[in-house]
Structures are given as C-alpha cells and as structure tokens.
Design a protein around this motif. Structure first.
Motif, PDB file in Angstrom:
ATOM      1  N   SER A  12       0.862  -1.174   0.000  1.00  0.00           N
ATOM      2  CA  SER A  12       0.000   0.000   0.000  1.00  0.00           C
ATOM      3  C   SER A  12       0.899   1.225   0.000  1.00  0.00           C
ATOM      4  O   SER A  12       2.116   1.105  -0.151  1.00  0.00           O
ATOM      5  CB  SER A  12      -0.885  -0.007   1.252  1.00  0.00           C
ATOM      6  OG  SER A  12      -0.097   0.252   2.396  1.00  0.00           O
ATOM      7  N   GLU A  13       0.326   2.393   0.213  1.00  0.00           N
ATOM      8  CA  GLU A  13       1.147   3.603   0.297  1.00  0.00           C
ATOM      9  C   GLU A  13       1.911   3.677   1.609  1.00  0.00           C
ATOM     10  O   GLU A  13       2.813   4.502   1.762  1.00  0.00           O
ATOM     11  CB  GLU A  13       0.264   4.855   0.164  1.00  0.00           C
ATOM     12  CG  GLU A  13      -0.416   5.004  -1.184  1.00  0.00           C
ATOM     13  CD  GLU A  13      -1.805   4.344  -1.205  1.00  0.00           C
ATOM     14  OE1 GLU A  13      -2.053   3.465  -0.341  1.00  0.00           O
ATOM     15  OE2 GLU A  13      -2.605   4.692  -2.068  1.00  0.00           O
ATOM     16  N   SER A  14       1.562   2.824   2.566  1.00  0.00           N
ATOM     17  CA  SER A  14       2.151   2.952   3.895  1.00  0.00           C
ATOM     18  C   SER A  14       2.892   1.720   4.395  1.00  0.00           C
ATOM     19  O   SER A  14       3.529   1.771   5.451  1.00  0.00           O
ATOM     20  CB  SER A  14       1.060   3.295   4.918  1.00  0.00           C
ATOM     21  OG  SER A  14       0.096   2.253   4.978  1.00  0.00           O
ATOM     22  N   SER A  15       2.827   0.599   3.673  1.00  0.00           N
ATOM     23  CA  SER A  15       3.483  -0.620   4.163  1.00  0.00           C
ATOM     24  C   SER A  15       3.577  -1.650   3.041  1.00  0.00           C
ATOM     25  O   SER A  15       3.054  -1.434   1.947  1.00  0.00           O
ATOM     26  CB  SER A  15       2.712  -1.212   5.349  1.00  0.00           C
ATOM     27  OG  SER A  15       1.390  -1.549   4.970  1.00  0.00           O
ATOM     28  N   ALA A  16       4.243  -2.748   3.334  1.00  0.00           N
ATOM     29  CA  ALA A  16       4.362  -3.845   2.365  1.00  0.00           C
ATOM     30  C   ALA A  16       4.171  -5.174   3.071  1.00  0.00           C
ATOM     31  O   ALA A  16       4.478  -5.320   4.253  1.00  0.00           O
ATOM     32  CB  ALA A  16       5.726  -3.807   1.668  1.00  0.00           C
ATOM     33  N   LEU A  17       3.695  -6.144   2.308  1.00  0.00           N
ATOM     34  CA  LEU A  17       3.413  -7.482   2.823  1.00  0.00           C
ATOM     35  C   LEU A  17       4.032  -8.488   1.868  1.00  0.00           C
ATOM     36  O   LEU A  17       3.779  -8.438   0.660  1.00  0.00           O
ATOM     37  CB  LEU A  17       1.894  -7.647   2.908  1.00  0.00           C
ATOM     38  CG  LEU A  17       1.274  -8.929   3.425  1.00  0.00           C
ATOM     39  CD1 LEU A  17      -0.110  -8.618   4.007  1.00  0.00           C
ATOM     40  CD2 LEU A  17       1.119  -9.960   2.316  1.00  0.00           C
ATOM     41  N   VAL A  18       4.880  -9.374   2.394  1.00  0.00           N
ATOM     42  CA  VAL A  18       5.615 -10.331   1.557  1.00  0.00           C
ATOM     43  C   VAL A  18       5.469 -11.726   2.154  1.00  0.00           C
ATOM     44  O   VAL A  18       5.572 -11.906   3.373  1.00  0.00           O
ATOM     45  CB  VAL A  18       7.110  -9.944   1.464  1.00  0.00           C
ATOM     46  CG1 VAL A  18       7.876 -10.950   0.611  1.00  0.00           C
ATOM     47  CG2 VAL A  18       7.271  -8.534   0.889  1.00  0.00           C
ATOM     48  N   ILE A  19       5.227 -12.718   1.284  1.00  0.00           N
ATOM     49  CA  ILE A  19       5.080 -14.106   1.727  1.00  0.00           C
ATOM     50  C   ILE A  19       6.171 -14.957   1.086  1.00  0.00           C
ATOM     51  O   ILE A  19       6.415 -14.870  -0.117  1.00  0.00           O
ATOM     52  CB  ILE A  19       3.684 -14.665   1.355  1.00  0.00           C
ATOM     53  CG1 ILE A  19       2.591 -13.869   2.088  1.00  0.00           C
ATOM     54  CG2 ILE A  19       3.581 -16.149   1.704  1.00  0.00           C
ATOM     55  CD1 ILE A  19       1.176 -14.282   1.705  1.00  0.00           C
ATOM     56  N   ARG A  20       6.833 -15.759   1.915  1.00  0.00           N
ATOM     57  CA  ARG A  20       7.861 -16.692   1.456  1.00  0.00           C
ATOM     58  C   ARG A  20       7.605 -18.061   2.088  1.00  0.00           C
ATOM     59  O   ARG A  20       6.891 -18.166   3.089  1.00  0.00           O
ATOM     60  CB  ARG A  20       9.268 -16.219   1.861  1.00  0.00           C
ATOM     61  CG  ARG A  20       9.697 -14.892   1.253  1.00  0.00           C
ATOM     62  CD  ARG A  20      11.048 -14.476   1.820  1.00  0.00           C
ATOM     63  NE  ARG A  20      11.597 -13.300   1.164  1.00  0.00           N
ATOM     64  CZ  ARG A  20      11.373 -12.049   1.543  1.00  0.00           C
ATOM     65  NH1 ARG A  20      10.605 -11.805   2.590  1.00  0.00           N
ATOM     66  NH2 ARG A  20      11.921 -11.038   0.890  1.00  0.00           N
ATOM     67  N   THR A  21       8.242 -19.077   1.555  1.00  0.00           N
ATOM     68  CA  THR A  21       8.173 -20.412   2.159  1.00  0.00           C
ATOM     69  C   THR A  21       8.904 -20.398   3.494  1.00  0.00           C
ATOM     70  O   THR A  21      10.004 -19.832   3.608  1.00  0.00           O
ATOM     71  CB  THR A  21       8.815 -21.459   1.230  1.00  0.00           C
ATOM     72  OG1 THR A  21       8.124 -21.451  -0.026  1.00  0.00           O
ATOM     73  CG2 THR A  21       8.739 -22.855   1.835  1.00  0.00           C
ATOM     74  N   PHE A  22       8.307 -21.010   4.514  1.00  0.00           N
ATOM     75  CA  PHE A  22       8.966 -21.098   5.818  1.00  0.00           C
ATOM     76  C   PHE A  22      10.029 -22.188   5.777  1.00  0.00           C
ATOM     77  O   PHE A  22       9.770 -23.312   5.352  1.00  0.00           O
ATOM     78  CB  PHE A  22       7.948 -21.409   6.922  1.00  0.00           C
ATOM     79  CG  PHE A  22       8.563 -21.555   8.284  1.00  0.00           C
ATOM     80  CD1 PHE A  22       9.055 -20.446   8.962  1.00  0.00           C
ATOM     81  CD2 PHE A  22       8.696 -22.803   8.882  1.00  0.00           C
ATOM     82  CE1 PHE A  22       9.639 -20.565  10.209  1.00  0.00           C
ATOM     83  CE2 PHE A  22       9.273 -22.939  10.137  1.00  0.00           C
ATOM     84  CZ  PHE A  22       9.739 -21.816  10.797  1.00  0.00           C
ATOM     85  N   ASN A  23      11.221 -21.846   6.215  1.00  0.00           N
ATOM     86  CA  ASN A  23      12.347 -22.774   6.183  1.00  0.00           C
ATOM     87  C   ASN A  23      12.658 -23.252   7.596  1.00  0.00           C
ATOM     88  O   ASN A  23      13.048 -22.454   8.457  1.00  0.00           O
ATOM     89  CB  ASN A  23      13.574 -22.082   5.569  1.00  0.00           C
ATOM     90  CG  ASN A  23      14.692 -23.040   5.256  1.00  0.00           C
ATOM     91  OD1 ASN A  23      14.986 -23.936   6.036  1.00  0.00           O
ATOM     92  ND2 ASN A  23      15.330 -22.859   4.109  1.00  0.00           N
ATOM     93  N   GLU A  24      12.509 -24.530   7.845  1.00  0.00           N
ATOM     94  CA  GLU A  24      12.714 -25.100   9.185  1.00  0.00           C
ATOM     95  C   GLU A  24      14.167 -24.975   9.648  1.00  0.00           C
ATOM     96  O   GLU A  24      14.437 -24.901  10.851  1.00  0.00           O
ATOM     97  CB  GLU A  24      12.303 -26.579   9.204  1.00  0.00           C
ATOM     98  CG  GLU A  24      10.828 -26.829   8.937  1.00  0.00           C
ATOM     99  CD  GLU A  24       9.942 -26.445  10.117  1.00  0.00           C
ATOM    100  OE1 GLU A  24      10.486 -26.206  11.211  1.00  0.00           O
ATOM    101  OE2 GLU A  24       8.712 -26.379   9.939  1.00  0.00           O
ATOM    102  N   LYS A  25      15.124 -24.961   8.701  1.00  0.00           N
ATOM    103  CA  LYS A  25      16.538 -24.874   9.084  1.00  0.00           C
ATOM    104  C   LYS A  25      16.916 -23.478   9.563  1.00  0.00           C
ATOM    105  O   LYS A  25      17.889 -23.304  10.297  1.00  0.00           O
ATOM    106  CB  LYS A  25      17.431 -25.265   7.896  1.00  0.00           C
ATOM    107  CG  LYS A  25      17.382 -26.741   7.545  1.00  0.00           C
ATOM    108  CD  LYS A  25      18.304 -27.063   6.376  1.00  0.00           C
ATOM    109  CE  LYS A  25      19.761 -26.893   6.743  1.00  0.00           C
ATOM    110  NZ  LYS A  25      20.674 -27.312   5.638  1.00  0.00           N
ATOM    111  N   GLY A  26      16.163 -22.490   9.110  1.00  0.00           N
ATOM    112  CA  GLY A  26      16.423 -21.128   9.545  1.00  0.00           C
ATOM    113  C   GLY A  26      17.502 -20.429   8.736  1.00  0.00           C
ATOM    114  O   GLY A  26      17.828 -20.816   7.614  1.00  0.00           O
TER     115      GLY A  26
END
Length: 514
Positions: free
Chosen positions: A218-232
C-alpha cells in the motif's frame, strides 16, 4: 488502519537505528519511593533530547523482560530497609546509570522494542503486532486462500516489522511466513513506483536469492510471503538457534561460540557475493546484508528481505558504517556489512568493535586478508573494495559453484531510473549524517583536549611565563625611562645613579590585577 490507507499527514518516519543515550540528571524522593530524572538523546544532537522520569520498579520491570536475552545485566539489587537514605540513593543512581550505559551500548539490546519503549515512550507506544494484524486482515479479504497459523513473536530485530506463520487452504500442510513492515525514513520511491517494484519481487529468480511467493504494498506498508524454512538462517546455524525463538533469546548470549568450517566460509561467502554482484549490476539497492538475512537452503545461502530498501528501512549495521565517511554508497555498505558477516562466520560472534585492530587466529590467512580489507582501520578510512575485487581474492576465487539456475530479474527502464534516484537520495542522507558525526567527533576531541588535566597544566605554566615576562618588560621600561629623565640634554650614556624626577606609571602597572 486499512491496508490501502495512506499514512497520516505529518507522520514522522524515525530512523530506529539512531542510537539513544541516557544520563540520570537528578533524583527526587516522593513519599516512599525515589524517582530518577533521565535525559535521553537520539543521535549526536543535544537538541534532539527529552526528559523521562523512572522509578526503580520501572528498571526492575525492564530488566525482568530482558532476562530472555540470557545476559547478566548489572541492575542494582533491591533494598527494602533504608532505601530512602541520601547516601544509598546516590549509590543506587550510579548503579542505574551503569545499567543504562550497558543496555544502550549493546547493539542488539539498544535496538530492541523493550529498551526503545522504556527510553522513548512517545515514539514507541504503538502496538505494531495489532497494526500488522489489521493490515493482514484487510489483505485476506481480497485473498481468502491464505490463513494465519500463528504470530511469530519477536523473531526479528525490527520494531516495525512483524511475522506470521501461514498456510494455504489447498495445501494446509505447507508452511509459509508472512512479513509485514511499515515505511522507513529512506522511502523515496513514489507510491506508484513503490507498489510496482514490490509486486515484481516474485519474478526475481537467482540461485542465491530466496524466492518470494507473493508480495503486495500500500502507500504505507508492504506485505511479503515466502516459504517457511525449518533450518532457519545462517545466523541460526552459527548460533545453533531455533528459528521460531525470539531474537533476544537466539543471539544475545550464545551458549557455545564456534565459527564455521573453512569450506563453509568459502562457499557461503562466494554465494553471497554472487547475489550481491547480481543486484548491483541490476541497479537494485540492497544495503541490508547480515547473517539473519541469509537463508539456508540445503548447502546454499540465499539473500532475504529485498523489500527492505524499497520500504526505506535503515540497515542493521547503520550505527557502524555511519562513522566512516568513505562508506557512502549502498554498494560499499553491502561490502562493509559482508565484512561483519564474514567475521561472524569465522569466529562465531560479531566483532567487539569496528574498526578491528587485530584479528584472532583464523582457519586460513586468506580469511584474515579479506577481513583486513573490510574491517581494519585502514579499510574503514580509505574505503571498501568492490564485490568483483573480493571475488578475485584467494579465499573465494577457487570456489566452484554447481547451480545451473539462470538468474533473471526484469526491471523496466522507467523503474530502474526511479530506483537510481531513490538510491541516490538514500546515499545523500547517509553522507549528511556522516558529515555531522565527523564534525561532532572533531568538536568533542577538541573540547576533551582543551579540558584535559595536561592541557590545563600547560596553560597554567604558560600563563605564569607570560606574567613573569610582562613584569620583566615593565621593570626594564621603568629603568629606561628613569635613565632618560636623569640624562636629559646631556647626551651622556652613563648608567643611572639617582633619579631626579618621578617616573610616570607604566601601562603594565595600570592594568595589573588587584
């Protein structure tokens, strides 16, 4: 706040990495307790300071919250009897000042939300988890296929960034991680260009950049989705930490300090440099390299959080490289931050301070050669090498990379130009900050030198010499004038034997202090 809502007019975008210092100015006793008046300052300007009032119980509550770090912090002990005595209060004030010094100079603690709220409640009173949930909920109304499994509380260091474990309805066993972040002080892209480039992030394909599944803004923030990695992340590997644990618990006080094997250092280092080289060639600003922003995928390292620079967020190591005027481009920032990361991979911990005067024994002299090129006094003073130059150094030049994936990230020409302008604006703010810090450091050194015991002693000696010299000149002047009075018109040059007229008062006598 709705996800597509603009930030409030006049919103102040603070640089959360600007260091806070705190000094107890006074104490006052009220009934059965003592209050401490504390002056807090952001950065180097005394004008950017304010007062807060805290009781011992406030310190105790903060200290209890910080125990998750595993650090033994020097909070003075409680005292139930005699705690209103003047001598005790003075001694406790010294102890509390020492406590403040410790938490404000620890790089991780000083940047954590708990400390920021304690020292600057007016700017850090918002509940960012609640704000993030509101934003994410608005997003889910238009994207119903995603579901929140649980919040991942405090897994990162940023105050205005929140993480949630996710799943999709058609693949409920697959776990993803959603990150939401507010704008930062270096957001210079227009709203249109900002949203455009954020939506392009899933199209970035590179073997050493972690893939983005979905991204929107949006004009005020961002939202990003990635695969969760168990190894970190790479930092989790170094510190043997669990990815879901809070940042303070994972990294403040590791149980065992041990660096990586030489081959891992060489391979991971080469992979990270290749990713940086790719982004630099694309004209994409990064500026956020540290070991928590490097994901482990099998035997590969992959960069995370490309969105940070687009959001205008300050770097984790900003308080370090802002001290050095030659580190003034985002490319040189990336290279310097790579030095921090390489040190951490080698020794299992970050450097105590930068520049580094002497490096401990390393698995190879080739490692030390690179570290000296990035973290030594000479390197910080003269500037950083390029990524291409680092790739040619013996530590990385013989590393064979096996990935066959073809990198691609198509950025339209118009957007490249916008990124270039935004990058230059970010660098301009950094240069201006470095200039102010440099001027402040010179002024502080001059004041310290002028006020030192040795300098005061030298000035006293000089003043005495001037006084003696002045008195001697005055005496000679009086003698000469008396001689002239006695020998007036005679042309004689014999010494004065007795004065025949009074000698007029000299200037030295007129201005002599009483």
């Amino acid at each position: 706040m709705a996800f597509m809502e603009k930030p409030p007019a006049g919103k102040v975008l603070l640089d959360d990495t600007a260091p806070l210092s705190a000094g107890i100015e006074a104490s006052q006793s009220l009934h059965s307790h003592t209050e401490y008046i504390i002056r807090v300052q952001r950065g180097i300007s005394i004008e950017n300071s304010w007062q807060i009032v805290r009781r011992y119980s406030d310190f105790d509550l903060l200290n209890s919250s910080l125990q998750i770090s595993g650090l033994s912090l020097p909070l003075p002990p409680k005292k139930l009897i005699g705690n209103m005595d003047r001598e005790f209060i003075a001694e406790r004030q010294k102890g509390l000042q020492n406590y403040l010094n410790v938490i404000t100079t620890n790089h991780i603690l000083s940047n954590c939300e708990l400390v920021k709220k304690f020292l600057d409640p007016s700017n850090y009173s918002a509940n960012y988890t609640e704000i993030a949930l509101q934003q994410v909920s608005m997003f889910f109304r238009s994207e119903p296929k995603w579901e929140v499994v649980e919040p991942l509380r405090d897994i990162g260091w940023r105050i205005r960034k929140r993480y949630f474990l996710m799943k999709t309805k058609n693949q409920p066993k697959e776990r993803l991680v959603l990150s939401w972040a507010d704008l930062g002080p270096d957001k210079y892209l227009s709203d249109k260009d900002f949203q455009w480039i954020i939506r392009l992030l899933p199209s970035c394909l590179h073997p050493y950049i972690y893939r983005v599944t979905f991204a929107t803004a949006s004009e005020s923030s961002a939202l990003v989705i990635r695969t969760f990695n168990e190894k970190g992340t790479l930092k989790d590997l170094i510190y043997k930490a669990k990815p879901k644990d809070p940042f303070l618990k994972k990294y403040c006080n590791p149980k065992k300090i041990q660096g990586l094997e030489l081959q891992q250092i060489k391979t991971f280092g080469r992979q990270i440099l290749e990713a940086l080289k790719f982004l630099h060639e694309k004209g994409f600003p990064y500026g956020h390299l540290h070991s928590s922003n490097v994901m482990l995928e099998g035997e590969m390292c992959q960069l995370l959080d490309l969105e940070n620079s687009l959001l205008g967020l300050p770097s984790f190591y900003r308080s370090y490289f802002s001290q050095f005027r030659k580190i003034n481009t985002l490319e040189s920032v990336d290279v310097h931050c790579f030095g921090h990361l390489l040190y951490e991979m080698t020794y299992g911990r970050p450097p105590d301070s930068v520049p580094v005067d002497a490096f401990p024994p390393a698995p190879s002299e080739a490692v030390v050669a690179v570290l000296e090129a990035l973290l030594s006094q000479e390197a910080c003073k003269n500037g950083m090498p390029t990524v291409s130059r680092l790739l040619q150094m013996p530590l990385f030049s013989d590393v064979f990379l096996t990935s066959s994936e073809k990198p691609q990230f198509k950025i339209p020409t118009k957007l490249k130009e916008a990124l270039k302008i935004a990058k230059e604006s970010t660098e301009k703010r950094l240069i201006e900050e470095q200039k102010l810090i440099h001027q402040h450091r010179r002024l502080t050194r001059a004041k310290s030198h002028h006020g030192s015991e040795e300098e005061r002693r030298k000035r006293k000696i000089l003043a005495r010499k001037k006084s003696k010299h002045s008195a001697f000149e005055s005496s000679e002047d009086q003698t000469a004038k008396s001689s002239n009075s006695n020998n007036s018109g005679s042309g004689a040059s014999s010494p004065l034997t007795s004065p025949s007229s009074p000698t007029p008062p000299s200037t030295a006598v007129e201005h002599a202090p009483f």
